[in-house]
Design an enzyme around this catalytic site. Structure first.
Site, PDB file in Angstrom:
ATOM      1  CE  LYS A  52      10.459  -1.227  -1.172  1.00 25.32           C
ATOM      2  NZ  LYS A  52       9.215  -1.966  -0.904  1.00 25.32           N
ATOM      3  CD  GLN A  96       8.156  -5.111  -2.646  1.00 29.29           C
ATOM      4  OE1 GLN A  96       8.719  -4.638  -1.666  1.00 29.29           O
ATOM      5  NE2 GLN A  96       7.586  -4.348  -3.556  1.00 29.29           N
ATOM      6  CG  ASP A 119       5.992  -2.097   3.994  1.00 30.44           C
ATOM      7  OD1 ASP A 119       6.333  -1.053   3.418  1.00 30.44           O
ATOM      8  OD2 ASP A 119       6.164  -3.244   3.510  1.00 30.44           O
TER       9      ASP A 119
HETATM   10  N1  GUN Z   1       4.496  -3.304  -3.157  1.00 30.56           N
HETATM   11  C1  GUN Z   1       4.305  -2.084  -3.704  1.00 30.56           C
HETATM   12  N2  GUN Z   1       4.590  -1.109  -2.809  1.00 30.56           N
HETATM   13  C2  GUN Z   1       4.956  -1.739  -1.684  1.00 30.56           C
HETATM   14  C3  GUN Z   1       5.361  -1.259  -0.402  1.00 30.56           C
HETATM   15  O1  GUN Z   1       5.433  -0.054  -0.109  1.00 30.56           O
HETATM   16  N3  GUN Z   1       5.675  -2.227   0.502  1.00 30.56           N
HETATM   17  C4  GUN Z   1       5.586  -3.558   0.228  1.00 30.56           C
HETATM   18  N4  GUN Z   1       5.892  -4.423   1.183  1.00 30.56           N
HETATM   19  N5  GUN Z   1       5.208  -4.020  -0.952  1.00 30.56           N
HETATM   20  C5  GUN Z   1       4.903  -3.112  -1.895  1.00 30.56           C
END
Ligand code: GUN
Length: 292
Positions: A52, A96, A119
């Site tokens: 990311k 995350q 998110d």
């Molecule tokens: N863990 C797995 N997918 C995601 C996501 O799209 N966002 C976040 N914050 N954690 C994740």
């Protein structure tokens, strides 16, 4: 069979975002800034967050990665979130998931300022999504919608079967596919661990979206001819023949299912890169809507 090439489409989206960022730069405006908090040392999570941050550089965003130890308390994490909420330099941020067991995930997600919740996990944003209001849509479902749209895959009146009801993918996906509009207007069945006769249900599906995390779970016998198959699975499976010692395996038995499907996403190179592109898109939206 047509491959839904998430790698290619995500590159297109990143190019579009990079062009927008360049315009901001040219006008002397502040460029979008995404921050990510990761708690602990889970290898897969570190890799995802790393991707990311790298994607931010690629499109010209600023990024900040905040690593906190696995022993972090909920209070410490909430304090960090409040700092990011207050920091006018940060347009959007994510925490995350998953989080270590001493931390209540829902409390954490509710502490994020909804206007920075790129998110789309805050209840306010999730509720807006369910009510067709403009908001941040969770990146993985948003990426799937974008893939369906860009390949002009018809969803209206189709039966969409979602496998898995996670808050991150399955649940929002089931809502979005049933919303008015395109992609949407689907008749949706959300299946989960208590679903009986899953094979019977998936065999009636025009579109199957599998977000289960069980490698090679969806077999050719479970789908009908010309079904659209979206594979959200990204499980690490040991593979000593690879440099990293593992490979990424999807929920779908690609070799056999692809022979029957009309459209299918590969793993890797399908939904995964789309998730990252749509997180960037949400961050761009946060920047554009923000009062800075
Ligand atoms: N863990 C797995 N997918 C995601 C996501 O799209 N966002 C976040 N914050 N954690 C994740």
């Amino acid at each position: 069979m047509q491959l839904l090439d998430g790698k290619k489409v995500s590159e297109d989206i990143k190019n579009e975002i990079a062009a927008e960022v360049q315009k901001m730069r040219d006008k002397g405006e502040k460029v979008p800034h995404l921050a990510a908090i990761i708690v602990g040392n889970d290898g897969a999570s570190l890799t995802y967050v790393g991707s990311k941050v790298k994607a931010c550089e690629r499109v010209g965003f600023e990024s900040t990665l905040i690593k906190m130890p696995s022993t972090t308390s909920e209070k410490e994490l909430l304090k960090k979130i409040e700092e990011l909420n207050q920091d006018t330099n940060i347009d959007g941020f994510i925490v995350q998931l998953p989080l270590p067991p001493q931390i209540d995930t829902q409390e954490v997600l509710m502490a994020i300022d909804p206007s920075k919740d790129v998110d789309g996990f805050h209840p306010e944003n999730f509720g807006k999504m369910a009510l067709d209001m403009s908001t941040f849509i969770p990146a993985t479902p948003f990426g799937i919608l974008e893939l369906l749209e860009r390949y002009n895959v018809q969803t209206q009146g189709k039966h969409t079967v979602v496998i898995g009801r996670s808050h991150i993918v399955g649940r929002p996906m089931s809502i979005l596919m049933g919303r008015k509009g395109f992609p949407g207007n689907s008749t949706v069945t959300l299946t989960h661990s208590h679903t009986k006769n899953l094979n019977q249900i998936t065999s009636q599906a025009d579109i199957v979206i599998s977000a289960l995390g069980v490698p090679n779970f969806l077999k050719a016998e479970m789908i009908k001819d010309d079904a659209v198959i979206i594979d959200v699975g990204i499980t690490r499976v040991e593979d000593p023949t690879t440099e990293k010692g593992y490979k990424i395996v999807g929920d779908v038995d690609f070799e056999n299912v692809s022979k029957k499907a009309s459209y299918i996403t590969p793993v890797p190179g399908g939904v995964g890169p789309m998730t990252i592109a749509m997180l960037l898109k949400n961050t761009l939206l946060a920047r554009e809507n923000g009062i800075k």
